[in-house]
Enzyme design. Structure first.
Site, PDB file in Angstrom:
ATOM      1  N   ASP A  37      -5.012 -77.375  99.997  1.00 45.52           N
ATOM      2  CA  ASP A  37      -5.268 -77.365  98.557  1.00 45.52           C
ATOM      3  C   ASP A  37      -4.460 -78.495  97.931  1.00 45.52           C
ATOM      4  O   ASP A  37      -3.431 -78.900  98.468  1.00 45.52           O
ATOM      5  CB  ASP A  37      -4.854 -76.007  97.954  1.00 45.52           C
ATOM      6  CG  ASP A  37      -5.512 -75.732  96.603  1.00 45.52           C
ATOM      7  OD1 ASP A  37      -6.398 -74.864  96.543  1.00 45.52           O
ATOM      8  OD2 ASP A  37      -5.137 -76.405  95.615  1.00 45.52           O
ATOM      9  N   LYS A  52       0.792 -73.715  94.718  1.00 50.72           N
ATOM     10  CA  LYS A  52       0.020 -72.711  95.445  1.00 50.72           C
ATOM     11  C   LYS A  52       0.329 -72.805  96.946  1.00 50.72           C
ATOM     12  O   LYS A  52       0.562 -71.799  97.607  1.00 50.72           O
ATOM     13  CB  LYS A  52      -1.468 -72.962  95.188  1.00 50.72           C
ATOM     14  CG  LYS A  52      -2.335 -71.756  95.376  1.00 50.72           C
ATOM     15  CD  LYS A  52      -3.787 -72.074  95.073  1.00 50.72           C
ATOM     16  CE  LYS A  52      -4.113 -72.053  93.592  1.00 50.72           C
ATOM     17  NZ  LYS A  52      -5.487 -72.523  93.322  1.00 50.72           N
ATOM     18  N   THR A 105     -16.106 -73.652  91.065  1.00 52.90           N
ATOM     19  CA  THR A 105     -17.188 -74.321  90.322  1.00 52.90           C
ATOM     20  C   THR A 105     -17.247 -73.685  88.941  1.00 52.90           C
ATOM     21  O   THR A 105     -18.153 -72.905  88.651  1.00 52.90           O
ATOM     22  CB  THR A 105     -18.543 -74.161  91.041  1.00 52.90           C
ATOM     23  OG1 THR A 105     -18.754 -72.774  91.341  1.00 52.90           O
ATOM     24  CG2 THR A 105     -18.606 -74.960  92.316  1.00 52.90           C
ATOM     25  N   ARG A 108     -15.850 -59.327  96.570  1.00 57.33           N
ATOM     26  CA  ARG A 108     -15.471 -58.788  95.265  1.00 57.33           C
ATOM     27  C   ARG A 108     -13.962 -58.852  95.157  1.00 57.33           C
ATOM     28  O   ARG A 108     -13.263 -58.476  96.102  1.00 57.33           O
ATOM     29  CB  ARG A 108     -15.871 -57.304  95.159  1.00 57.33           C
ATOM     30  CG  ARG A 108     -17.348 -57.034  95.250  1.00 57.33           C
ATOM     31  CD  ARG A 108     -17.583 -55.572  95.624  1.00 57.33           C
ATOM     32  NE  ARG A 108     -17.017 -55.261  96.948  1.00 57.33           N
ATOM     33  CZ  ARG A 108     -16.824 -54.034  97.417  1.00 57.33           C
ATOM     34  NH1 ARG A 108     -17.112 -52.988  96.669  1.00 57.33           N
ATOM     35  NH2 ARG A 108     -16.329 -53.832  98.622  1.00 57.33           N
ATOM     36  N   GLY A 113     -17.052 -59.354  83.190  1.00 61.56           N
ATOM     37  CA  GLY A 113     -16.300 -60.585  82.988  1.00 61.56           C
ATOM     38  C   GLY A 113     -15.924 -61.141  84.352  1.00 61.56           C
ATOM     39  O   GLY A 113     -16.609 -60.877  85.336  1.00 61.56           O
ATOM     40  N   CYS A 167     -16.809 -65.003  88.071  1.00 60.36           N
ATOM     41  CA  CYS A 167     -18.103 -65.237  88.731  1.00 60.36           C
ATOM     42  C   CYS A 167     -19.316 -64.887  87.878  1.00 60.36           C
ATOM     43  O   CYS A 167     -20.073 -65.773  87.497  1.00 60.36           O
ATOM     44  CB  CYS A 167     -18.171 -64.463  90.043  1.00 60.36           C
ATOM     45  SG  CYS A 167     -17.003 -65.098  91.255  1.00 60.36           S
ATOM     46  N   ARG A 220      -9.777 -64.136  83.891  1.00 54.93           N
ATOM     47  CA  ARG A 220     -10.815 -65.104  83.512  1.00 54.93           C
ATOM     48  C   ARG A 220     -11.982 -64.365  82.832  1.00 54.93           C
ATOM     49  O   ARG A 220     -12.504 -63.402  83.358  1.00 54.93           O
ATOM     50  CB  ARG A 220     -11.309 -65.870  84.743  1.00 54.93           C
ATOM     51  CG  ARG A 220     -10.287 -66.881  85.245  1.00 54.93           C
ATOM     52  CD  ARG A 220     -10.763 -67.573  86.499  1.00 54.93           C
ATOM     53  NE  ARG A 220     -10.852 -66.645  87.628  1.00 54.93           N
ATOM     54  CZ  ARG A 220     -11.379 -66.943  88.802  1.00 54.93           C
ATOM     55  NH1 ARG A 220     -11.889 -68.135  89.013  1.00 54.93           N
ATOM     56  NH2 ARG A 220     -11.407 -66.047  89.768  1.00 54.93           N
TER      57      ARG A 220
HETATM   58  C1  UDX Z   1     -18.778 -60.405  91.711  1.00 53.69           C
HETATM   59  C2  UDX Z   1     -19.781 -59.915  92.752  1.00 53.69           C
HETATM   60  O1  UDX Z   1     -19.770 -58.484  92.784  1.00 53.69           O
HETATM   61  C3  UDX Z   1     -19.428 -60.488  94.118  1.00 53.69           C
HETATM   62  O2  UDX Z   1     -20.380 -60.078  95.081  1.00 53.69           O
HETATM   63  C4  UDX Z   1     -19.399 -62.000  94.006  1.00 53.69           C
HETATM   64  O3  UDX Z   1     -19.012 -62.565  95.233  1.00 53.69           O
HETATM   65  C5  UDX Z   1     -18.440 -62.433  92.917  1.00 53.69           C
HETATM   66  O4  UDX Z   1     -18.770 -61.819  91.683  1.00 53.69           O
HETATM   67  P1  UDX Z   1     -16.289 -59.742  91.053  1.00 53.69           P
HETATM   68  O5  UDX Z   1     -16.335 -60.826  90.039  1.00 53.69           O
HETATM   69  O6  UDX Z   1     -15.081 -59.590  91.898  1.00 53.69           O
HETATM   70  O7  UDX Z   1     -17.507 -59.883  92.062  1.00 53.69           O
HETATM   71  O8  UDX Z   1     -16.486 -58.374  90.237  1.00 53.69           O
HETATM   72  P2  UDX Z   1     -17.503 -57.156  90.177  1.00 53.69           P
HETATM   73  O9  UDX Z   1     -16.938 -56.007  90.923  1.00 53.69           O
HETATM   74  O10 UDX Z   1     -18.870 -57.570  90.505  1.00 53.69           O
HETATM   75  O11 UDX Z   1     -17.405 -56.803  88.628  1.00 53.69           O
HETATM   76  C6  UDX Z   1     -17.764 -57.767  87.656  1.00 53.69           C
HETATM   77  C7  UDX Z   1     -17.576 -57.248  86.271  1.00 53.69           C
HETATM   78  O12 UDX Z   1     -18.562 -56.271  85.980  1.00 53.69           O
HETATM   79  C8  UDX Z   1     -16.239 -56.573  85.974  1.00 53.69           C
HETATM   80  O13 UDX Z   1     -15.767 -57.022  84.711  1.00 53.69           O
HETATM   81  C9  UDX Z   1     -16.576 -55.103  85.956  1.00 53.69           C
HETATM   82  O14 UDX Z   1     -15.691 -54.371  85.127  1.00 53.69           O
HETATM   83  C10 UDX Z   1     -17.975 -55.135  85.383  1.00 53.69           C
HETATM   84  N1  UDX Z   1     -18.787 -53.947  85.723  1.00 53.69           N
HETATM   85  C11 UDX Z   1     -19.055 -53.650  87.023  1.00 53.69           C
HETATM   86  C12 UDX Z   1     -19.316 -53.157  84.701  1.00 53.69           C
HETATM   87  O15 UDX Z   1     -19.100 -53.428  83.524  1.00 53.69           O
HETATM   88  N2  UDX Z   1     -20.083 -52.093  85.037  1.00 53.69           N
HETATM   89  C13 UDX Z   1     -20.358 -51.751  86.315  1.00 53.69           C
HETATM   90  O16 UDX Z   1     -21.071 -50.765  86.537  1.00 53.69           O
HETATM   91  C14 UDX Z   1     -19.835 -52.560  87.348  1.00 53.69           C
END
Ligand code: UDX
Length: 436
Positions: free
Chosen positions: A30, A35, A85, A149, A259, A262, A332
């Site tokens: 990196d 980091k 990204t 996740r 949020g 991703c 984020r």
């Molecule tokens: C996500 C995808 O799940 C993952 O497969 C990908 O690789 C990256 O993006 P992540 O960002 O870690 O993963 O979070 P995730 O568990 O998907 O939750 C995203 C957001 O949705 C969170 O803010 C969570 O609180 C919200 N959420 C999730 C809801 O508001 N309701 C739900 O039922 C589920």
């Protein structure tokens, strides 16, 4: 197998440690000195359950090292690129600066036969453009998206539910796919689906998966909006439709919305890319998905304002949660922190607490007051807003205990994660999202 991992953020650091934990010899690279210094000491630079252990173990085994020197990638058979990204500052499209910089740096160190595996989430078409630069070195580019996740990143990397490899046509592609099968040998041995595609499909699998998940959340939040004007209960509705296996209950959690690093930026980048391709209308619904999601933040704030009689000015509000979801210190695009900022903007005396994310939150929103001590946040609060469903708030906080600390008896459950009946019977005015 010897491998390099370029980019040691949430994705790369976990990937490097996980690959070493399954027996590979890995160098993580990196450009961020701090980091790398932390990783070299075996210290995870962010909170991710389980990462600390596999990191320390892999470093002690001698199979994992970290450096800022890209030349150390030389000699590895597989090079993973997992840099960020982010959303562009002045638009919806993905900013490919870090991806391009990583490839610029890596290409001079490639040797014929190497495999370069792109893991970053990129706009469809990126891989075929990058392949034109990788191929002349005699190396092969594959696109190997990541579905981890946060909060379960180690588990998702060591034992994913599927593997996807976008490869070039012909023998070169077959050989590269074979090498990736060796990389992921424990998953392949246990029969994890391993799907070989072309570049465009592999790139799209990732954005389509995230677009689907975001749509599912916004769908139930749209139902919450309807529930709010009809007196229906969206959580019961979600339970009832979720029993249909074609629908499923997961990701039907209505509340303050999604949020993180991703979902929000990936749906925006997908819209932007579709428009470039002349197919904006195909994913025009993603604009609505985004709009519904952002409205929920406003709704949570409005619930607090209304509960306090129309103004939060100089009212003390305890905001429980800053991370975008539990088991993470990531703030984020966090709906939790956004709600706190909005309340502060309305003149409230906001105190934010979170078990892991306070330090990160303070860095980007220094104007808010913070504490890692939940009870200190509750002390003297006129209203309480729960916005990240940590067990500390969902399971371990009793309405009686909260009542002994808070000044008011108003609780807004931005995640529909509390037992409404229990809070009400303890004398609280409970407000859920999309619930009567
Ligand atoms: C996500 C995808 O799940 C993952 O497969 C990908 O690789 C990256 O993006 P992540 O960002 O870690 O993963 O979070 P995730 O568990 O998907 O939750 C995203 C957001 O949705 C969170 O803010 C969570 O609180 C919200 N959420 C999730 C809801 O508001 N309701 C739900 O039922 C589920």
């Amino acid at each position: 197998m010897r491998m390099s991992v370029i980019g040691c953020g949430y994705l790369g650091a976990v990937h490097a440690a996980a690959m070493a934990s399954i027996g590979h010899e890995v160098v993580g690279i990196d450009v961020d000195d701090r980091k790398i210094a932390s990783l070299q000491k075996g210290e995870a630079p962010f909170f991710e359950p389980g990462l600390q252990d596999i990191l320390a173990e892999a470093i002690a085994s001698g199979r994992l090292s970290f450096t800022t020197d890209i030349a150390q990638a030389h000699g590895a058979a597989v090079h993973f690129v997992g840099v960020g990204t982010p959303q562009q500052k002045d638009g919806y499209a993905a900013d490919l600066t870090y991806v391009n910089a990583a490839f610029d740096a890596l290409i001079p160190h490639l040797t014929p036969g190497d495999v370069v595996a792109g893991k970053s989430t990129v706009p469809v078409g990126t891989a075929s453009a990058l392949a034109e630069r990788v191929t002349p070195t005699g190396a092969t580019l594959v696109w190997n998206p990541e579905f981890l996740r946060e909060g379960f990143a180690v588990q998702d990397t060591v034992d994913p539910d599927r593997l996807v490899a976008g490869v070039p046509e012909g023998e070169e592609g077959e050989r590269a796919a074979e090498i990736l099968r060796e990389v992921y040998h424990p998953s392949v041995a246990k029969g994890t689906p391993f799907i070989v595609t072309d570049y465009a499909t592999a790139e799209l699998v990732k954005v389509a998966a995230n677009a689907f998940l975001a749509t599912k959340i916004s769908f139930i939040n749209a139902m919450a909006e309807i529930a709010e004007v009809t007196g229906a209960d969206v959580t019961q509705l979600a339970d009832a439709i979720g029993h249909d296996v074609r629908i499923g209950r997961r990701f039907l959690g209505a509340g303050i919305g999604f949020g993180g690093g991703c979902l929000p930026k990936d749906i925006r980048a997908f819209s932007a890319r579709a428009e470039e391709l002349g197919r904006g209308e195909s994913v025009a619904f993603l604009r609505e998905v985004d709009a519904i999601n952002l409205r929920r933040r406003e709704r949570a704030v409005q619930l607090v304002v209304d509960a306090l009689g129309g103004s939060v000015f100089q009212k003390r509000i305890a905001v429980l949660g800053a991370a975008f979801k539990p088991h993470s210190d990531d703030i984020r695009d966090s709906p939790a922190l956004d709600a706190a900022v909005r309340l502060h903007g309305l003149g409230a005396d906001v105190i934010v607490t979170d078990p892991e994310a306070v330090e990160n939150a303070r860095r980007v929103q220094p104007q808010l007051a913070y504490t890692t001590d939940r009870d200190e946040a509750l002390q003297g609060a006129d209203a309480v807003l729960v916005v990240t469903e940590w067990d500390e708030y969902r399971r371990e906080l009793s309405p009686e205990h909260a009542a002994a600390l808070a000044a008011g008896r108003i609780i807004v459950d931005g995640r529909n994660c509390l037992d409404a009946a229990a809070w009400r019977s303890a004398g609280w005015s409970y407000y859920g999202m999309g619930r009567p």
